[in-house]
Design a protein around this motif. Structure first.
Motif, PDB file in Angstrom:
ATOM      1  N   PHE A 148      -2.164 -16.451  22.055  1.00 45.90           N
ATOM      2  CA  PHE A 148      -3.486 -16.298  21.449  1.00 45.90           C
ATOM      3  C   PHE A 148      -3.652 -14.854  21.006  1.00 45.90           C
ATOM      4  O   PHE A 148      -3.008 -13.940  21.546  1.00 45.90           O
ATOM      5  N   TRP A 149      -4.485 -14.645  19.991  1.00 46.72           N
ATOM      6  CA  TRP A 149      -4.636 -13.302  19.444  1.00 46.72           C
ATOM      7  C   TRP A 149      -6.043 -13.085  18.920  1.00 46.72           C
ATOM      8  O   TRP A 149      -6.786 -14.020  18.643  1.00 46.72           O
ATOM      9  N   ALA A 150      -6.379 -11.799  18.808  1.00 46.00           N
ATOM     10  CA  ALA A 150      -7.700 -11.410  18.300  1.00 46.00           C
ATOM     11  C   ALA A 150      -7.629 -10.003  17.746  1.00 46.00           C
ATOM     12  O   ALA A 150      -6.861  -9.156  18.222  1.00 46.00           O
ATOM     13  N   LYS A 151      -8.442  -9.734  16.742  1.00 45.01           N
ATOM     14  CA  LYS A 151      -8.587  -8.384  16.217  1.00 45.01           C
ATOM     15  C   LYS A 151      -9.370  -7.537  17.220  1.00 45.01           C
ATOM     16  O   LYS A 151     -10.205  -8.052  17.964  1.00 45.01           O
ATOM     17  N   ARG A 152      -9.102  -6.252  17.203  1.00 50.52           N
ATOM     18  CA  ARG A 152      -9.990  -5.339  17.919  1.00 50.52           C
ATOM     19  C   ARG A 152     -11.188  -5.074  17.012  1.00 50.52           C
ATOM     20  O   ARG A 152     -11.134  -4.259  16.095  1.00 50.52           O
ATOM     21  N   ASP A 153     -12.244  -5.777  17.299  1.00 50.29           N
ATOM     22  CA  ASP A 153     -13.492  -5.650  16.549  1.00 50.29           C
ATOM     23  C   ASP A 153     -14.555  -5.180  17.545  1.00 50.29           C
ATOM     24  O   ASP A 153     -15.083  -5.976  18.317  1.00 50.29           O
ATOM     25  N   ASP A 154     -14.845  -3.884  17.533  1.00 49.64           N
ATOM     26  CA  ASP A 154     -15.747  -3.327  18.539  1.00 49.64           C
ATOM     27  C   ASP A 154     -17.152  -3.904  18.463  1.00 49.64           C
ATOM     28  O   ASP A 154     -17.909  -3.859  19.442  1.00 49.64           O
ATOM     29  N   ALA A 155     -17.505  -4.490  17.318  1.00 50.30           N
ATOM     30  CA  ALA A 155     -18.835  -5.088  17.182  1.00 50.30           C
ATOM     31  C   ALA A 155     -18.957  -6.381  17.984  1.00 50.30           C
ATOM     32  O   ALA A 155     -20.058  -6.765  18.386  1.00 50.30           O
ATOM     33  N   ARG A 156     -17.849  -7.061  18.206  1.00 43.24           N
ATOM     34  CA  ARG A 156     -17.915  -8.322  18.951  1.00 43.24           C
ATOM     35  C   ARG A 156     -17.337  -8.229  20.364  1.00 43.24           C
ATOM     36  O   ARG A 156     -17.515  -9.139  21.172  1.00 43.24           O
ATOM     37  N   ILE A 157     -16.658  -7.129  20.682  1.00 42.92           N
ATOM     38  CA  ILE A 157     -16.123  -6.954  22.033  1.00 42.92           C
ATOM     39  C   ILE A 157     -17.270  -6.797  23.028  1.00 42.92           C
ATOM     40  O   ILE A 157     -18.264  -6.116  22.754  1.00 42.92           O
ATOM     41  N   ASP A 158     -17.118  -7.412  24.187  1.00 43.84           N
ATOM     42  CA  ASP A 158     -18.104  -7.261  25.254  1.00 43.84           C
ATOM     43  C   ASP A 158     -17.841  -5.935  25.957  1.00 43.84           C
ATOM     44  O   ASP A 158     -16.920  -5.818  26.772  1.00 43.84           O
ATOM     45  N   ALA A 159     -18.644  -4.930  25.643  1.00 44.24           N
ATOM     46  CA  ALA A 159     -18.410  -3.575  26.147  1.00 44.24           C
ATOM     47  C   ALA A 159     -18.515  -3.499  27.661  1.00 44.24           C
ATOM     48  O   ALA A 159     -17.781  -2.729  28.312  1.00 44.24           O
ATOM     49  N   ASP A 160     -19.421  -4.259  28.250  1.00 41.06           N
ATOM     50  CA  ASP A 160     -19.572  -4.235  29.709  1.00 41.06           C
ATOM     51  C   ASP A 160     -18.340  -4.813  30.394  1.00 41.06           C
ATOM     52  O   ASP A 160     -17.848  -4.246  31.386  1.00 41.06           O
ATOM     53  N   VAL A 161     -17.850  -5.929  29.886  1.00 38.61           N
ATOM     54  CA  VAL A 161     -16.638  -6.526  30.446  1.00 38.61           C
ATOM     55  C   VAL A 161     -15.455  -5.570  30.279  1.00 38.61           C
ATOM     56  O   VAL A 161     -14.653  -5.378  31.203  1.00 38.61           O
ATOM     57  N   TRP A 162     -15.356  -4.967  29.105  1.00 38.09           N
ATOM     58  CA  TRP A 162     -14.274  -4.019  28.824  1.00 38.09           C
ATOM     59  C   TRP A 162     -14.276  -2.889  29.849  1.00 38.09           C
ATOM     60  O   TRP A 162     -13.232  -2.544  30.424  1.00 38.09           O
ATOM     61  N   ALA A 163     -15.427  -2.319  30.106  1.00 36.11           N
ATOM     62  CA  ALA A 163     -15.531  -1.222  31.064  1.00 36.11           C
ATOM     63  C   ALA A 163     -15.173  -1.676  32.473  1.00 36.11           C
ATOM     64  O   ALA A 163     -14.493  -0.945  33.224  1.00 36.11           O
ATOM     65  N   GLN A 164     -15.632  -2.859  32.859  1.00 38.02           N
ATOM     66  CA  GLN A 164     -15.335  -3.365  34.199  1.00 38.02           C
ATOM     67  C   GLN A 164     -13.852  -3.652  34.386  1.00 38.02           C
ATOM     68  O   GLN A 164     -13.269  -3.323  35.418  1.00 38.02           O
ATOM     69  N   ILE A 169      -5.311  -6.620  29.816  1.00 34.35           N
ATOM     70  CA  ILE A 169      -5.996  -7.010  28.578  1.00 34.35           C
ATOM     71  C   ILE A 169      -6.888  -5.867  28.098  1.00 34.35           C
ATOM     72  O   ILE A 169      -6.900  -5.518  26.899  1.00 34.35           O
ATOM     73  N   ALA A 170      -7.648  -5.263  29.009  1.00 32.91           N
ATOM     74  CA  ALA A 170      -8.497  -4.120  28.642  1.00 32.91           C
ATOM     75  C   ALA A 170      -7.648  -2.972  28.106  1.00 32.91           C
ATOM     76  O   ALA A 170      -7.996  -2.324  27.112  1.00 32.91           O
ATOM     77  N   GLN A 171      -6.524  -2.735  28.756  1.00 31.58           N
ATOM     78  CA  GLN A 171      -5.606  -1.676  28.333  1.00 31.58           C
ATOM     79  C   GLN A 171      -5.060  -1.959  26.939  1.00 31.58           C
ATOM     80  O   GLN A 171      -4.915  -1.042  26.112  1.00 31.58           O
ATOM     81  N   ALA A 172      -4.759  -3.226  26.655  1.00 31.68           N
ATOM     82  CA  ALA A 172      -4.226  -3.592  25.340  1.00 31.68           C
ATOM     83  C   ALA A 172      -5.229  -3.290  24.238  1.00 31.68           C
ATOM     84  O   ALA A 172      -4.870  -2.741  23.178  1.00 31.68           O
ATOM     85  N   PHE A 173      -6.508  -3.621  24.462  1.00 31.62           N
ATOM     86  CA  PHE A 173      -7.517  -3.334  23.436  1.00 31.62           C
ATOM     87  C   PHE A 173      -7.785  -1.835  23.331  1.00 31.62           C
ATOM     88  O   PHE A 173      -8.055  -1.327  22.240  1.00 31.62           O
ATOM     89  N   ILE A 203      -6.252 -17.105  31.728  1.00 32.61           N
ATOM     90  CA  ILE A 203      -6.056 -15.799  31.089  1.00 32.61           C
ATOM     91  C   ILE A 203      -6.501 -15.849  29.628  1.00 32.61           C
ATOM     92  O   ILE A 203      -7.081 -14.881  29.116  1.00 32.61           O
ATOM     93  N   GLU A 204      -6.271 -16.975  28.951  1.00 37.24           N
ATOM     94  CA  GLU A 204      -6.782 -17.116  27.586  1.00 37.24           C
ATOM     95  C   GLU A 204      -8.305 -17.028  27.575  1.00 37.24           C
ATOM     96  O   GLU A 204      -8.897 -16.382  26.693  1.00 37.24           O
ATOM     97  N   GLY A 205      -8.955 -17.630  28.551  1.00 35.94           N
ATOM     98  CA  GLY A 205     -10.408 -17.534  28.654  1.00 35.94           C
ATOM     99  C   GLY A 205     -10.880 -16.117  28.870  1.00 35.94           C
ATOM    100  O   GLY A 205     -11.881 -15.678  28.262  1.00 35.94           O
ATOM    101  N   ASP A 206     -10.167 -15.384  29.712  1.00 38.13           N
ATOM    102  CA  ASP A 206     -10.521 -13.981  29.940  1.00 38.13           C
ATOM    103  C   ASP A 206     -10.327 -13.147  28.671  1.00 38.13           C
ATOM    104  O   ASP A 206     -11.160 -12.290  28.334  1.00 38.13           O
ATOM    105  N   PHE A 207      -9.234 -13.388  27.985  1.00 42.84           N
ATOM    106  CA  PHE A 207      -8.942 -12.669  26.741  1.00 42.84           C
ATOM    107  C   PHE A 207     -10.074 -12.878  25.736  1.00 42.84           C
ATOM    108  O   PHE A 207     -10.569 -11.926  25.117  1.00 42.84           O
ATOM    109  N   LYS A 208     -10.488 -14.129  25.593  1.00 43.66           N
ATOM    110  CA  LYS A 208     -11.564 -14.454  24.659  1.00 43.66           C
ATOM    111  C   LYS A 208     -12.879 -13.805  25.089  1.00 43.66           C
ATOM    112  O   LYS A 208     -13.661 -13.329  24.245  1.00 43.66           O
ATOM    113  N   LYS A 209     -13.136 -13.770  26.388  1.00 47.23           N
ATOM    114  CA  LYS A 209     -14.377 -13.183  26.893  1.00 47.23           C
ATOM    115  C   LYS A 209     -14.480 -11.714  26.525  1.00 47.23           C
ATOM    116  O   LYS A 209     -15.541 -11.230  26.115  1.00 47.23           O
ATOM    117  N   LEU A 210     -13.394 -10.981  26.641  1.00 43.27           N
ATOM    118  CA  LEU A 210     -13.429  -9.559  26.288  1.00 43.27           C
ATOM    119  C   LEU A 210     -13.455  -9.375  24.774  1.00 43.27           C
ATOM    120  O   LEU A 210     -14.247  -8.590  24.250  1.00 43.27           O
TER     121      LEU A 210
END
Length: 348
Positions: free
Chosen positions: A141-157, A92-96, A118-125
């Motif tokens: 399920f789908w989401a835009k890559r919106d860096d303003a709403r992405i959880d940067a800490d989760v993304w990095a982890q 999921i992180a790789q996809a974003f 997995i849907e919950g994890d996707f939404k969390k990131l």
């Protein structure tokens, strides 16, 4: 051409007009199927698939399949996440990472493969979902890559969630998502305990995984001069390279990303072949025909005096086929729900 429920669900928002197809789309863990052909987006897709049988199927169907993750970004990213939680989070992180800002990431998971989690994890990131559908016993399920709403800490982890790491007190390196990633599976351990120690010459490990059986074979047989490790999972094969590096100074080791059921890519005849063959692909349904094909391929590749060492779940129907293909077959041990076989004298 087979139907694939998760793939069909993935394509629903596009087929229903909820999402617009992008001219430049990355498809992670891509699979070939009737739904993909029906979309007619062949030229717009770049596919990535580390499992060789599915990579081969995509290539035969004429899709563009990249051997590694492209370094550029895409307007849209599709993914079919695996069941293993850490591997799925990393994907999921790789996809974003691979999606252009403002682009859309779309994922689909079968309900019995962990869709809800997995849907919950996707939404969390992602920070929020822009749409969901439920169909074919799957969730898409789908989401835009919106860096303003992405959880940067989760993304990095999560970028490091499936990173290679030491296992078994530092003896080996492995990573989440490969078979028996943080342990030695019971069958392989049983086979390793009963391997011979007097083999010389050429060896092969069919379905080598992260390298445990190859390591055991080479450790107990210093007379082996050549080893071919064949594995369908590219992620596991890269780990095998690391785990067998200590043997490279005395043995010529070759690593093959290959579907064993298609036959062997090497014309060599082997003095010993070992295998703990899979009896399913990447799903949960038992497919003993895969193991039977491994057995047939081993018989075709053995030298006249060669020996085939096989471990399999005790209930699998391999004994009759072994008797058809080999002159001498013995059950070395039957324990813990597994049988170890030694087979000699291929019936030509």
């Amino acid at each position: 051409m087979t139907s694939d429920a998760a793939l069909d669900a993935l394509l629903l928002p596009l087929n229903q007009g909820l999402l617009t197809a992008a001219p430049d789309t990355l498809f992670l863990r891509a699979r070939e199927g009737a739904g993909l052909h029906a979309r007619g987006q062949r030229d717009a897709l770049t596919c990535v698939q580390p499992f060789k049988p599915w990579d081969d199927a995509l290539q035969r169907a004429g899709f563009d399949v990249a051997s590694d993750l492209p370094s550029r970004t895409f307007d849209q990213v599709w993914l079919l996440p695996p069941r293993q939680r850490e591997e799925a989070r990393a994907l999921i992180a790789q996809a974003f990472d691979s999606c252009e800002p403002g682009g859309v990431v779309v994922a689909s998971v079968a309900n019995d493969e962990g869709a809800k989690a997995i849907e919950g994890d996707f939404k969390k990131l992602a920070g929020a979902l822009d749409g969901t559908l439920s169909k074919f016993h799957c969730r898409v399920f789908w989401a835009k890559r919106d860096d303003a709403r992405i959880d940067a800490d989760v993304w990095a982890q999560w970028r490091k969630a499936d990173a290679p790491r030491s296992i078994l007190e530092g003896r080996f390196v492995s990573r989440p998502g490969v078979f028996a990633w943080n342990r030695v599976d019971v069958g392989s351990e049983l086979l390793a305990e009963h391997l011979p120690s007097n083999v010389r010459g050429a060896a092969a490990d069919l379905g080598a995984g992260w390298g445990f059986l190859s390591d055991a074979l080479l450790t107990h047989n210093p007379g082996i001069t050549t080893l071919d490790a064949l594995e369908a999972d590219a992620r596991a094969l890269e780990l095998a390279r690391q785990n067998l590096a200590a043997h490279a100074d005395r043995c010529d080791i070759h690593f093959h990303w290959h579907d064993v059921t298609a036959g062997l890519p090497v014309g060599r005849k082997y003095d010993v072949i070992v295998s703990n063959p899979p009896f399913h692909d990447t799903g949960k349904a038992s497919q003993p025909e895969i193991g039977k094909r491994f057995l047939q391929v081993a018989a075709e590749a053995l030298a006249p005096r060669g020996t085939f060492w096989l471990v399999a779940n005790a209930h699998l129907p391999y004994e009759a086929l072994l008797a058809e293909r080999f002159v001498d077959v013995r059950v070395v041990v039957s324990a813990k729900g597994y049988k170890v076989f030694e087979a000699r004298g291929v019936k030509r």
